[in-house]
Design an enzyme around this catalytic site. Structure first.
Site, PDB file in Angstrom:
ATOM      1  N   GLY A  47      38.863  39.706  39.107  1.00  0.00           N
ATOM      2  CA  GLY A  47      38.609  38.531  39.944  1.00  0.00           C
ATOM      3  C   GLY A  47      38.629  37.321  39.041  1.00  0.00           C
ATOM      4  O   GLY A  47      39.558  37.148  38.256  1.00  0.00           O
ATOM      5  N   GLU A  48      37.600  36.548  39.081  1.00  0.00           N
ATOM      6  CA  GLU A  48      37.525  35.364  38.223  1.00  0.00           C
ATOM      7  C   GLU A  48      36.160  35.398  37.536  1.00  0.00           C
ATOM      8  O   GLU A  48      35.130  35.247  38.170  1.00  0.00           O
ATOM      9  CB  GLU A  48      37.723  34.110  39.070  1.00  0.00           C
ATOM     10  CG  GLU A  48      38.457  33.006  38.348  1.00  0.00           C
ATOM     11  CD  GLU A  48      37.643  32.383  37.225  1.00  0.00           C
ATOM     12  OE1 GLU A  48      38.189  32.144  36.124  1.00  0.00           O
ATOM     13  OE2 GLU A  48      36.434  32.157  37.437  1.00  0.00           O
ATOM     14  N   CYS A  79      39.721  43.880  34.018  1.00  0.00           N
ATOM     15  CA  CYS A  79      40.146  42.480  33.938  1.00  0.00           C
ATOM     16  C   CYS A  79      38.938  41.536  33.837  1.00  0.00           C
ATOM     17  O   CYS A  79      38.292  41.496  32.807  1.00  0.00           O
ATOM     18  CB  CYS A  79      41.077  42.181  35.103  1.00  0.00           C
ATOM     19  SG  CYS A  79      42.173  40.816  34.743  1.00  0.00           S
ATOM     20  N   ARG A 106      40.852  35.345  27.165  1.00  0.00           N
ATOM     21  CA  ARG A 106      41.135  35.169  28.601  1.00  0.00           C
ATOM     22  C   ARG A 106      42.526  34.597  28.803  1.00  0.00           C
ATOM     23  O   ARG A 106      43.017  33.839  27.968  1.00  0.00           O
ATOM     24  CB  ARG A 106      40.141  34.185  29.223  1.00  0.00           C
ATOM     25  CG  ARG A 106      38.775  34.719  29.416  1.00  0.00           C
ATOM     26  CD  ARG A 106      37.922  33.657  30.116  1.00  0.00           C
ATOM     27  NE  ARG A 106      38.341  33.450  31.492  1.00  0.00           N
ATOM     28  CZ  ARG A 106      37.964  32.392  32.207  1.00  0.00           C
ATOM     29  NH1 ARG A 106      37.199  31.467  31.697  1.00  0.00           N
ATOM     30  NH2 ARG A 106      38.369  32.272  33.462  1.00  0.00           N
ATOM     31  N   ILE A 132      47.219  40.660  36.072  1.00  0.00           N
ATOM     32  CA  ILE A 132      47.152  39.399  36.822  1.00  0.00           C
ATOM     33  C   ILE A 132      46.307  38.399  36.038  1.00  0.00           C
ATOM     34  O   ILE A 132      45.110  38.611  35.843  1.00  0.00           O
ATOM     35  CB  ILE A 132      46.540  39.614  38.221  1.00  0.00           C
ATOM     36  CG1 ILE A 132      47.336  40.646  39.013  1.00  0.00           C
ATOM     37  CG2 ILE A 132      46.474  38.286  38.982  1.00  0.00           C
ATOM     38  CD1 ILE A 132      46.696  41.047  40.331  1.00  0.00           C
ATOM     39  N   ARG A 133      46.969  37.320  35.589  1.00  0.00           N
ATOM     40  CA  ARG A 133      46.275  36.339  34.729  1.00  0.00           C
ATOM     41  C   ARG A 133      45.343  37.074  33.754  1.00  0.00           C
ATOM     42  O   ARG A 133      44.146  36.811  33.663  1.00  0.00           O
ATOM     43  CB  ARG A 133      45.502  35.321  35.577  1.00  0.00           C
ATOM     44  CG  ARG A 133      46.459  34.379  36.332  1.00  0.00           C
ATOM     45  CD  ARG A 133      45.733  33.348  37.157  1.00  0.00           C
ATOM     46  NE  ARG A 133      44.835  32.497  36.386  1.00  0.00           N
ATOM     47  CZ  ARG A 133      45.204  31.526  35.565  1.00  0.00           C
ATOM     48  NH1 ARG A 133      46.485  31.294  35.350  1.00  0.00           N
ATOM     49  NH2 ARG A 133      44.318  30.777  34.957  1.00  0.00           N
ATOM     50  N   HIS A 168      44.794  45.985  36.136  1.00  0.00           N
ATOM     51  CA  HIS A 168      44.109  46.401  37.362  1.00  0.00           C
ATOM     52  C   HIS A 168      44.570  47.805  37.756  1.00  0.00           C
ATOM     53  O   HIS A 168      45.577  47.930  38.455  1.00  0.00           O
ATOM     54  CB  HIS A 168      44.460  45.458  38.520  1.00  0.00           C
ATOM     55  CG  HIS A 168      43.821  44.119  38.439  1.00  0.00           C
ATOM     56  ND1 HIS A 168      42.721  43.775  39.185  1.00  0.00           N
ATOM     57  CD2 HIS A 168      44.140  43.027  37.717  1.00  0.00           C
ATOM     58  CE1 HIS A 168      42.383  42.531  38.927  1.00  0.00           C
ATOM     59  NE2 HIS A 168      43.230  42.050  38.043  1.00  0.00           N
ATOM     60  N   GLU A 170      43.313  49.631  39.889  1.00  0.00           N
ATOM     61  CA  GLU A 170      43.054  49.816  41.329  1.00  0.00           C
ATOM     62  C   GLU A 170      44.176  49.236  42.194  1.00  0.00           C
ATOM     63  O   GLU A 170      44.180  49.447  43.409  1.00  0.00           O
ATOM     64  CB  GLU A 170      41.693  49.193  41.702  1.00  0.00           C
ATOM     65  CG  GLU A 170      41.640  47.687  41.822  1.00  0.00           C
ATOM     66  CD  GLU A 170      41.629  46.939  40.486  1.00  0.00           C
ATOM     67  OE1 GLU A 170      41.824  47.552  39.428  1.00  0.00           O
ATOM     68  OE2 GLU A 170      41.455  45.701  40.516  1.00  0.00           O
TER      69      GLU A 170
HETATM   70  N1  GLN Z   1      41.818  35.334  34.501  1.00  0.00           N
HETATM   71  C1  GLN Z   1      40.660  35.925  35.099  1.00  0.00           C
HETATM   72  C2  GLN Z   1      39.383  35.512  34.376  1.00  0.00           C
HETATM   73  O1  GLN Z   1      39.432  34.885  33.394  1.00  0.00           O
HETATM   74  C3  GLN Z   1      40.736  37.422  35.126  1.00  0.00           C
HETATM   75  C4  GLN Z   1      41.898  37.839  35.973  1.00  0.00           C
HETATM   76  C5  GLN Z   1      41.695  39.079  36.754  1.00  0.00           C
HETATM   77  O2  GLN Z   1      40.579  39.630  36.873  1.00  0.00           O
HETATM   78  N2  GLN Z   1      42.762  39.501  37.384  1.00  0.00           N
HETATM   79  O3  GLN Z   1      38.346  35.826  34.834  1.00  0.00           O
END
Ligand code: GLN
Length: 190
Positions: A47-48, A79, A106, A132-133, A168, A170
């Protein structure tokens, strides 16, 4: 066996789907009272991480959760979940739980390459990986086992009861990382 899945933000539903596929009991952790439910393992989803940390502070769950993991609760961080576990973040001042002896960068692949799909080795098997990022790990402590490296960057590792992936698991068709985690807890047959 029951797994608690942190469900304040991010991709927690996809972890639920994985555990459903494996026939494993699970519940959502949304508020402090959920932490009283007995659990054999914990998943910190993607997530973030900054948003997740803020929500954990606002909901009054950060310290309890950190303490439970510190006391040995088996934990899978994917992540953003890996970012929460890391001892040190190399490109920002504030780190979070500081429980796993890894340094994490990150958004390590830059904007263009932040999201990609690949197939690579995790532990002893080739598995699909969705990034993802994504962060990656740029230092591991002595008792941390590296489980996966993609293009020279460490993307999965284990230290004792903590398992972290930059990708990820999942969001793919493979349940292998979850099976590995369940086996770490002492269930399953890998
Ligand atoms: N870029 C996100 C962060 O810094 C992590 C990305 C993710 O969980 N897919 O939290």
């Amino acid at each position: 066996m029951t797994i608690g899945i942190l469900a304040v933000q991010g991709a927690f539903v996809e972890h639920q789907n994985m555990l459903n596929k494996l026939g494993v009991n699970h519940f959502e952790i949304r508020q402090p009272k959920d932490l009283l439910i007995p659990m054999d393992g914990l998943i910190l989803p993607g997530g973030e991480s900054t948003a997740m940390r803020k929500l954990l502070d606002d909901l009054g769950m950060f310290s309890t959760l950190k303490e439970m993991i510190a006391q040995g609760l088996p934990t899978l961080g994917t992540c953003a979940g890996m970012i929460l576990l890391a001892k040190h973040l190399t490109n920002q001042e504030q780190s979070h739980m500081q429980l796993m002896d890894i340094d994490v960068k990150r958004n390590a692949y830059g904007r263009q390459l932040g999201s990609f799909f690949t197939t690579n080795t995790f532990a002893d098997r080739m598995i699909p990986m969705t990034f993802i990022r994504a962060p990656f790990i740029n230092r591991v402590g002595q008792d941390v086992n590296i489980l996966s490296t993609v293009d020279g960057h460490i993307v999965a590792a284990r230290q004792k009861h903590m398992l972290a992936t930059a990708f990820h698991p999942e969001l793919t068709g493979s349940t292998y990382v979850h099976e590995y985690f369940l086996q770490m807890i002492g269930h399953g047959s890998i």
